[in-house]
Design a protein around this motif. Structure first.
Motif, PDB file in Angstrom:
ATOM      1  N   GLU A 230      -4.239  -7.899  14.425  1.00  0.00           N
ATOM      2  CA  GLU A 230      -2.805  -8.201  14.706  1.00  0.00           C
ATOM      3  C   GLU A 230      -2.107  -9.208  13.763  1.00  0.00           C
ATOM      4  O   GLU A 230      -1.232  -8.857  13.150  1.00  0.00           O
ATOM      5  N   PRO A 231      -2.827 -10.562  13.731  1.00  0.00           N
ATOM      6  CA  PRO A 231      -2.096 -11.253  12.869  1.00  0.00           C
ATOM      7  C   PRO A 231      -2.107 -11.017  11.206  1.00  0.00           C
ATOM      8  O   PRO A 231      -1.231 -11.060  10.473  1.00  0.00           O
ATOM      9  N   HIS A 232      -3.218 -10.259  11.017  1.00  0.00           N
ATOM     10  CA  HIS A 232      -3.487  -9.802   9.520  1.00  0.00           C
ATOM     11  C   HIS A 232      -2.346  -8.876   9.132  1.00  0.00           C
ATOM     12  O   HIS A 232      -1.765  -8.901   8.058  1.00  0.00           O
ATOM     13  N   PHE A 233      -1.930  -8.046  10.038  1.00  0.00           N
ATOM     14  CA  PHE A 233      -0.590  -7.065   9.720  1.00  0.00           C
ATOM     15  C   PHE A 233       0.588  -7.636   9.698  1.00  0.00           C
ATOM     16  O   PHE A 233       1.266  -7.632   8.686  1.00  0.00           O
ATOM     17  N   LEU A 234       0.661  -8.743  10.630  1.00  0.00           N
ATOM     18  CA  LEU A 234       1.972  -9.247  10.881  1.00  0.00           C
ATOM     19  C   LEU A 234       2.218 -10.182   9.551  1.00  0.00           C
ATOM     20  O   LEU A 234       3.319 -10.353   9.076  1.00  0.00           O
ATOM     21  N   TYR A 235       1.176 -10.716   9.259  1.00  0.00           N
ATOM     22  CA  TYR A 235       1.636 -11.735   8.135  1.00  0.00           C
ATOM     23  C   TYR A 235       1.949 -10.928   6.622  1.00  0.00           C
ATOM     24  O   TYR A 235       2.731 -11.329   5.912  1.00  0.00           O
ATOM     25  N   ASN A 236       1.163  -9.774   6.541  1.00  0.00           N
ATOM     26  CA  ASN A 236       1.433  -8.991   5.424  1.00  0.00           C
ATOM     27  C   ASN A 236       2.940  -8.300   5.356  1.00  0.00           C
ATOM     28  O   ASN A 236       3.662  -8.395   4.357  1.00  0.00           O
ATOM     29  N   LEU A 238       5.596  -9.890   7.188  1.00  0.00           N
ATOM     30  CA  LEU A 238       6.736 -10.708   6.899  1.00  0.00           C
ATOM     31  C   LEU A 238       6.702 -11.102   5.613  1.00  0.00           C
ATOM     32  O   LEU A 238       7.728 -11.546   4.788  1.00  0.00           O
ATOM     33  N   ALA A 239       5.644 -11.152   4.702  1.00  0.00           N
ATOM     34  CA  ALA A 239       5.493 -11.420   3.407  1.00  0.00           C
ATOM     35  C   ALA A 239       6.192 -10.533   2.719  1.00  0.00           C
ATOM     36  O   ALA A 239       6.889 -10.804   1.744  1.00  0.00           O
ATOM     37  N   SER A 240       6.228  -9.131   3.036  1.00  0.00           N
ATOM     38  CA  SER A 240       6.874  -8.177   2.169  1.00  0.00           C
ATOM     39  C   SER A 240       8.571  -8.425   2.445  1.00  0.00           C
ATOM     40  O   SER A 240       9.354  -8.155   1.871  1.00  0.00           O
ATOM     41  N   ALA A 241       8.696  -8.561   3.572  1.00  0.00           N
ATOM     42  CA  ALA A 241      10.238  -8.977   4.140  1.00  0.00           C
ATOM     43  C   ALA A 241      10.689  -9.918   3.408  1.00  0.00           C
ATOM     44  O   ALA A 241      11.970  -9.876   2.886  1.00  0.00           O
ATOM     45  N   GLN A 242      10.172 -11.012   3.236  1.00  0.00           N
ATOM     46  CA  GLN A 242      10.688 -11.966   2.468  1.00  0.00           C
ATOM     47  C   GLN A 242      10.979 -11.770   0.944  1.00  0.00           C
ATOM     48  O   GLN A 242      11.894 -12.217   0.575  1.00  0.00           O
ATOM     49  N   LEU A 243      10.248 -10.908   0.739  1.00  0.00           N
ATOM     50  CA  LEU A 243      10.167 -10.626  -0.994  1.00  0.00           C
ATOM     51  C   LEU A 243      11.299  -9.724  -0.855  1.00  0.00           C
ATOM     52  O   LEU A 243      12.577  -9.848  -2.149  1.00  0.00           O
ATOM     53  N   TYR A 287       5.082   0.684  11.068  1.00  0.00           N
ATOM     54  CA  TYR A 287       4.679   0.397  10.118  1.00  0.00           C
ATOM     55  C   TYR A 287       4.671   1.273   8.376  1.00  0.00           C
ATOM     56  O   TYR A 287       5.103   0.721   7.271  1.00  0.00           O
ATOM     57  N   LEU A 288       4.630   2.318   8.691  1.00  0.00           N
ATOM     58  CA  LEU A 288       4.766   3.434   7.681  1.00  0.00           C
ATOM     59  C   LEU A 288       6.070   3.262   7.379  1.00  0.00           C
ATOM     60  O   LEU A 288       6.470   3.492   6.039  1.00  0.00           O
ATOM     61  N   ASP A 289       7.255   3.334   8.079  1.00  0.00           N
ATOM     62  CA  ASP A 289       8.603   3.120   7.387  1.00  0.00           C
ATOM     63  C   ASP A 289       8.921   1.773   6.718  1.00  0.00           C
ATOM     64  O   ASP A 289       9.649   1.785   6.155  1.00  0.00           O
ATOM     65  N   ILE A 290       7.960   0.864   7.322  1.00  0.00           N
ATOM     66  CA  ILE A 290       8.084  -0.608   6.456  1.00  0.00           C
ATOM     67  C   ILE A 290       7.806  -0.330   5.216  1.00  0.00           C
ATOM     68  O   ILE A 290       8.402  -0.504   3.972  1.00  0.00           O
ATOM     69  N   MET A 291       6.411   0.390   5.012  1.00  0.00           N
ATOM     70  CA  MET A 291       5.840   0.704   3.824  1.00  0.00           C
ATOM     71  C   MET A 291       6.590   1.715   3.032  1.00  0.00           C
ATOM     72  O   MET A 291       6.733   1.425   1.600  1.00  0.00           O
ATOM     73  N   LEU A 322      -6.676   1.739  10.221  1.00  0.00           N
ATOM     74  CA  LEU A 322      -6.763   3.020   9.242  1.00  0.00           C
ATOM     75  C   LEU A 322      -5.495   3.307   8.497  1.00  0.00           C
ATOM     76  O   LEU A 322      -5.690   3.183   7.201  1.00  0.00           O
ATOM     77  N   VAL A 323      -4.424   3.140   8.850  1.00  0.00           N
ATOM     78  CA  VAL A 323      -3.315   3.436   8.199  1.00  0.00           C
ATOM     79  C   VAL A 323      -3.049   2.358   7.056  1.00  0.00           C
ATOM     80  O   VAL A 323      -2.823   2.672   5.928  1.00  0.00           O
ATOM     81  N   GLU A 324      -3.116   1.189   7.522  1.00  0.00           N
ATOM     82  CA  GLU A 324      -3.253  -0.042   6.801  1.00  0.00           C
ATOM     83  C   GLU A 324      -4.138   0.021   5.781  1.00  0.00           C
ATOM     84  O   GLU A 324      -3.689  -0.374   4.312  1.00  0.00           O
ATOM     85  N   ASN A 325      -5.208   0.421   5.987  1.00  0.00           N
ATOM     86  CA  ASN A 325      -6.460   0.553   4.811  1.00  0.00           C
ATOM     87  C   ASN A 325      -6.122   1.474   3.821  1.00  0.00           C
ATOM     88  O   ASN A 325      -6.374   1.318   2.631  1.00  0.00           O
ATOM     89  N   ALA A 326      -5.464   2.754   4.333  1.00  0.00           N
ATOM     90  CA  ALA A 326      -5.327   3.840   3.639  1.00  0.00           C
ATOM     91  C   ALA A 326      -3.956   3.294   2.298  1.00  0.00           C
ATOM     92  O   ALA A 326      -3.996   3.571   1.382  1.00  0.00           O
ATOM     93  N   ILE A 327      -3.283   2.803   3.003  1.00  0.00           N
ATOM     94  CA  ILE A 327      -2.255   2.022   2.226  1.00  0.00           C
ATOM     95  C   ILE A 327      -2.506   1.023   1.353  1.00  0.00           C
ATOM     96  O   ILE A 327      -2.238   1.209  -0.053  1.00  0.00           O
ATOM     97  N   LYS A 328      -3.088   0.009   1.592  1.00  0.00           N
ATOM     98  CA  LYS A 328      -3.441  -0.934   1.085  1.00  0.00           C
ATOM     99  C   LYS A 328      -4.414  -0.690  -0.131  1.00  0.00           C
ATOM    100  O   LYS A 328      -4.358  -1.356  -1.468  1.00  0.00           O
TER     101      LYS A 328
END
Length: 417
Positions: A230-236, A238-243, A287-291, A322-328
């Motif tokens: 959970e923290p792994h996705f959350l940090y990623n 927030l970093a994208s939103a900051q940019l 998550y996908l809407d964010i991406m 799995l979704v995050e892995n496919a995107i990343k």
């Protein structure tokens, strides 16, 4: 006292009658009414011997049972014992207890009729018993005892009827005593059954305690692995939103809205280890809407999940991994982006959820430690054992397809809302 006195009088009367009758026959037959005066000592001595044997029996019964009753004085002992086991298990337990009895021989057991028969060699309690050594007085001794055990099936219990008696007919009890050997056998078998049941209960408690400990350890491991995801996705995110706040504030606002949606589905279930396909799908779509905001037209999303499958249980955060892995590793590094598919199917008591992409394949993976997929495998093993599966294969013509298969039933240690 009255019981003891009555037992002695009864046995003495029986022997006295027999000795008197024998004396009369001898006097009339051999000596023809010319009985020598010394002959009177023979029946008196024999009667004294009989009384001594009777007293010996009474005293030994008192030693064994600590009390003397009509039941404990009897040569024939009967016990009714309720065994808190199924009849077949009770049969095995009683069979083992009888076979371990000292002197047990010629043991026969019938599992269909739940009956056990055994002969028990009578172990003479007194080494200096001269009656047993005199063959001429062999009729005064009991050589073997016998045991009959019958199990009657009940509702979760086996009712044992135990009979311990001399090998001789019942009428001989008027003259013969067993020095408490059948009482001893009945008590020994009862103790053996009690000990074996207690030992069985101790093992069951130890096994249950071990199972609880293992379950607690499993839950702790699941929580640890969950916390790693959970923290792994959350940090990623927030970093994208900051940019995006600098480059496109409107898109950043939309991304944060999607993040709130994601958290709304995530935070209430942070301590759980199970969710549903529908809840996990909503989380992944957020998550996908964010991406989608981040990747724009480079990301296409295809969802093929039947509505009837959305209520089925599914491990929390695994679909997201799995979704995050496919995107990343698949679509984001690819210049032209691509499509991600989320597909769910049910077959023969299992549900399979596949996340596929047409991005970079397995051989062109960029970066990453693989901890997410390792966590998926480990969490599936802890939650489902061998009942679940995880397969990662290359997609055609490019990309990767990852499939999680779990039984429709609830996993070990999981709680559902």
């Amino acid at each position: 006292m009255f019981t003891t006195l009555w037992f002695i009088i009864r046995a003495s009367f029986g022997w006295g009658t027999l000795i008197l009758f024998g004396t009369i026959l001898i006097a009339n037959g051999i000596f023809r009414n010319h009985l020598p005066g010394e002959f009177i000592f023979l029946p008196l001595g024999l009667m004294g011997l009989v009384i001594g044997i009777i007293f010996s029996h009474v005293l030994r019964v008192r030693l064994i049972a600590s009390k003397v009753t009509a039941s404990t004085l009897s040569n024939r002992q009967r016990r009714q014992i309720e065994i808190p086991l199924e009849a077949s298990e009770a049969f095995e337990l009683v069979n083992a207890a009888i076979r371990d009895l000292p002197g047990a021989e010629d043991t026969e057991s019938a599992r269909d009729s739940l009956q056990i028969r055994a002969k028990v060699k009578r172990i003479e309690p007194y080494q200096a018993n001269f009656v047993a050594e005199l063959k001429v007085l062999d009729f005064l001794t009991i050589k073997r005892n016998q045991i009959l055990a019958t199990i009657t099936p009940g509702d979760g219990i086996g009712s044992l009827t135990l009979i311990c008696e001399p090998e001789r007919p019942a009428w001989t009890d008027l003259f013969l005593v067993d020095n408490g050997t059948n009482l001893e056998n009945a008590e020994a078998i009862t103790r053996a059954i009690t000990r074996r049941i207690a030992e069985r209960r101790r093992k069951e408690k130890a096994s249950a305690a071990q199972s609880v400990t293992e379950k607690e350890l499993t839950v702790a491991k699941l929580n640890l692995l969950h916390a790693q995801v959970e923290p792994h996705f959350l940090y990623n995110t927030l970093a994208s939103a900051q940019l995006l706040t600098r480059a496109d504030p409107a898109a950043a606002d939309q991304m944060l809205g999607n993040l709130i949606t994601y958290l709304r589905h995530s935070l209430p279930r942070t301590e759980d280890t199970a969710s549903t396909i529908g809840e996990e799908l909503e989380r992944s779509i957020a998550y996908l809407d964010i991406m989608k905001i981040r990747m724009g037209a480079r990301l296409n999303i295809q969802i093929q999940v039947p509505a009837e499958l959305k209520a089925l249980p599914f491990p929390i955060m695994m679909l997201q991994t799995l979704v995050e892995n496919a995107i990343k590793h698949g679509l984001e590094p690819k210049t032209g982006g691509g499509t991600i598919w989320i597909i769910a199917r049910q077959h023969e008591g299992n549900v399979a959820v596949t996340v596929a992409d047409d991005g970079n394949g397995l051989g062109t993976e960029i970066g990453g430690t693989g901890i997410g997929l390792k966590n998926v495998r480990e969490r599936l093993r802890l939650a489902y054992g061998n009942a679940a599966g995880f397969v990662l294969v290359g997609n055609f013509p490019s990309g990767v397809a990852a499939t999680i298969t779990v039984p429709v039933t609830k996993a070990k240690g999981e709680q559902h809302a």
